[in-house]
Design a protein around this motif. Structure first.
Motif, mmCIF file in Angstrom:
data_model
loop_
_atom_site.group_PDB
_atom_site.id
_atom_site.type_symbol
_atom_site.label_atom_id
_atom_site.label_comp_id
_atom_site.label_asym_id
_atom_site.label_seq_id
_atom_site.Cartn_x
_atom_site.Cartn_y
_atom_site.Cartn_z
ATOM 1 N N PRO A 6 84.348 77.170 3.438
ATOM 2 C CA PRO A 6 84.748 76.730 2.095
ATOM 3 C C PRO A 6 86.114 76.043 2.079
ATOM 4 O O PRO A 6 86.319 75.080 1.323
ATOM 5 N N THR A 7 87.046 76.512 2.896
ATOM 6 C CA THR A 7 88.372 75.909 2.945
ATOM 7 C C THR A 7 88.314 74.493 3.496
ATOM 8 O O THR A 7 88.916 73.549 2.944
ATOM 9 N N VAL A 8 87.573 74.322 4.590
ATOM 10 C CA VAL A 8 87.438 72.992 5.194
ATOM 11 C C VAL A 8 86.763 72.032 4.222
ATOM 12 O O VAL A 8 87.182 70.868 4.070
ATOM 13 N N ARG A 9 85.715 72.509 3.520
ATOM 14 C CA ARG A 9 85.023 71.631 2.565
ATOM 15 C C ARG A 9 85.976 71.186 1.451
ATOM 16 O O ARG A 9 85.935 70.034 1.003
ATOM 17 N N LEU A 11 89.282 70.933 1.654
ATOM 18 C CA LEU A 11 90.309 70.051 2.192
ATOM 19 C C LEU A 11 89.795 68.627 2.419
ATOM 20 O O LEU A 11 90.554 67.661 2.303
ATOM 21 N N VAL A 12 88.508 68.483 2.747
ATOM 22 C CA VAL A 12 87.972 67.140 2.998
ATOM 23 C C VAL A 12 87.241 66.581 1.781
ATOM 24 O O VAL A 12 86.659 65.498 1.845
ATOM 25 N N GLY A 13 87.279 67.319 0.659
ATOM 26 C CA GLY A 13 86.732 66.802 -0.584
ATOM 27 C C GLY A 13 85.235 66.943 -0.756
ATOM 28 O O GLY A 13 84.641 66.227 -1.561
ATOM 29 N N LEU A 14 84.613 67.849 -0.016
ATOM 30 C CA LEU A 14 83.170 68.062 -0.155
ATOM 31 C C LEU A 14 82.886 69.131 -1.200
ATOM 32 O O LEU A 14 83.692 70.050 -1.401
#
Length: 354
Positions: A6-9, A11-14
């Motif tokens: 969830p954090t990565v999504r 940060l990359v705007g997904l």
């Protein structure tokens, strides 16, 4: 780890997907971090010993465990979870229990016959504890609280190791201690039955029957009882047991078909009936050793020596050498004693067994 995706999504705007984790992106910039409850489950106690599964959730500094004996802890004050506050702080625990029950109830679709995400034993356990609805539920008392069973776990684990090592007398002594603490557990009666076969066949039969009484859909217990009856001359009884079992339980490895077919052969049933049962036990082209032995004996009865030898060659490639050495001593294979190919198979097994 559940928070990584969830954090990565974020940060990359997904767009976020359904997950037990939460994005930590806000806290990376010094913002406030709020997350809902984190769902936890453990099915080890159910899958290994037939005890109740454990479900829990953690939110902020609170933890709630849904079990036959519910538990509620304040982790900031009690990180080792030594003081169960479920009775004294029921108002604080109730919302977490409600959330957890709702989370589990959403597994109804997964637990339905159309979506076998849970096996039958897991489904029954969930129903018995009131986590999901269903007509197959047991009394909740049938599923022991894992924490209550913790004192006998070392003896159970030691018994399992002894069984694997073939030290069955020592394992029996431990199981005799364990069973009075959990007398309704089919697994322990099954293990005691297996350990008793060599020394006390009457006891082995009683324990295997008890395991099947407690859990009618218990393929391994059925297989052992079938084998016991076949080897003690009760082939017709074994045939009837196998026929009944094939109507009520999953023969996932084909062994019940194989044993029932072998029992039918020994009891003098027609060759067509024997073959139909043996054919039913084939799984992806593989057969149980006793099925191949049965086919070889059937071929001998029909005067087909070449066919019998072919089955024995397949059997030798799929089983322990000692199994083939015993076949060399079996008088039912006497019609093959004039065939050099038979003794080549047996002598190869003898050399491998040394």
């Amino acid at each position: 780890l559940v928070d990584v995706a969830p954090t990565v999504r974020a940060l990359v705007g997904l767009a976020q997907q359904r997950s037990d984790g939460a994005s930590l992106a806000a806290s990376l910039d010094g913002g406030a971090q709020h997350r809902g409850p984190v769902y936890i489950e453990s099915l080890e106690s159910l899958n290994s010993y037939g005890w109740a599964p454990l479900y829990a959730c953690v939110e902020n500094h609170s933890k709630y465990i849904l079990a036959p004996k519910p538990e509620y802890y304040r982790l900031d004050k009690d990180p080792e979870e030594l003081s169960n506050l479920v009775a004294t702080e029921s108002a604080a625990a109730k919302p977490m229990r409600t959330w957890l029950q709702g989370r589990i109830s959403r597994q109804k679709d997964m637990a339905s016959p159309a979506k076998l995400s849970l096996d039958k034993e897991e489904l029954r356990s969930l129903q018995s504890l009131g986590y999901i609805s269903g007509s197959e539920g047991r009394n909740a008392g049938s599923y022991r609280n894992p924490k209550d069973m913790a004192p006998i776990l070392p003896d159970i684990e030691t018994a399992e190791i002894l069984i694997q090592k073939g030290q069955k007398d020592e394992a029996m002594a431990l199981l005799e201690k364990v069973i009075p603490r959990d007398p309704g557990n089919p697994l322990f009666h099954y293990q005691l039955g297996v350990c008793s076969v060599a020394s006390d066949k009457a006891k082995a039969e009683a324990e295997l029957k008890k395991a099947l009484q407690l859990r009618p859909e218990f393929p391994q217990a059925c297989q052992q009882l079938l084998l016991l009856w076949i080897t003690t001359g009760r082939s017709e009884d074994a045939f009837k047991l196998g026929q009944g079992a094939l109507k009520t339980m999953d023969d996932y490895d084909g062994v019940i078909h194989a044993l029932t077919g072998f029992a039918a052969l020994k009891a003098g049933h027609p060759a067509s009936e024997v073959r139909a049962l043996l054919d039913g036990g084939v799984r992806e082209g593989v057969e149980a050793p006793i099925a191949l032995k049965g086919r070889a004996l059937l071929a001998i009865q029909e005067g087909k020596s070449d066919e019998a030898i072919a089955y024995l060659q397949k059997l030798a490639a799929s089983t322990e050498p000692s199994y083939m050495v015993n076949i060399g001593k079996d008088p039912r294979f006497a019609p093959l004693h004039e065939d050099a190919r038979f003794w080549k198979i047996i002598l190869t097994a003898q050399n491998s067994a040394r």
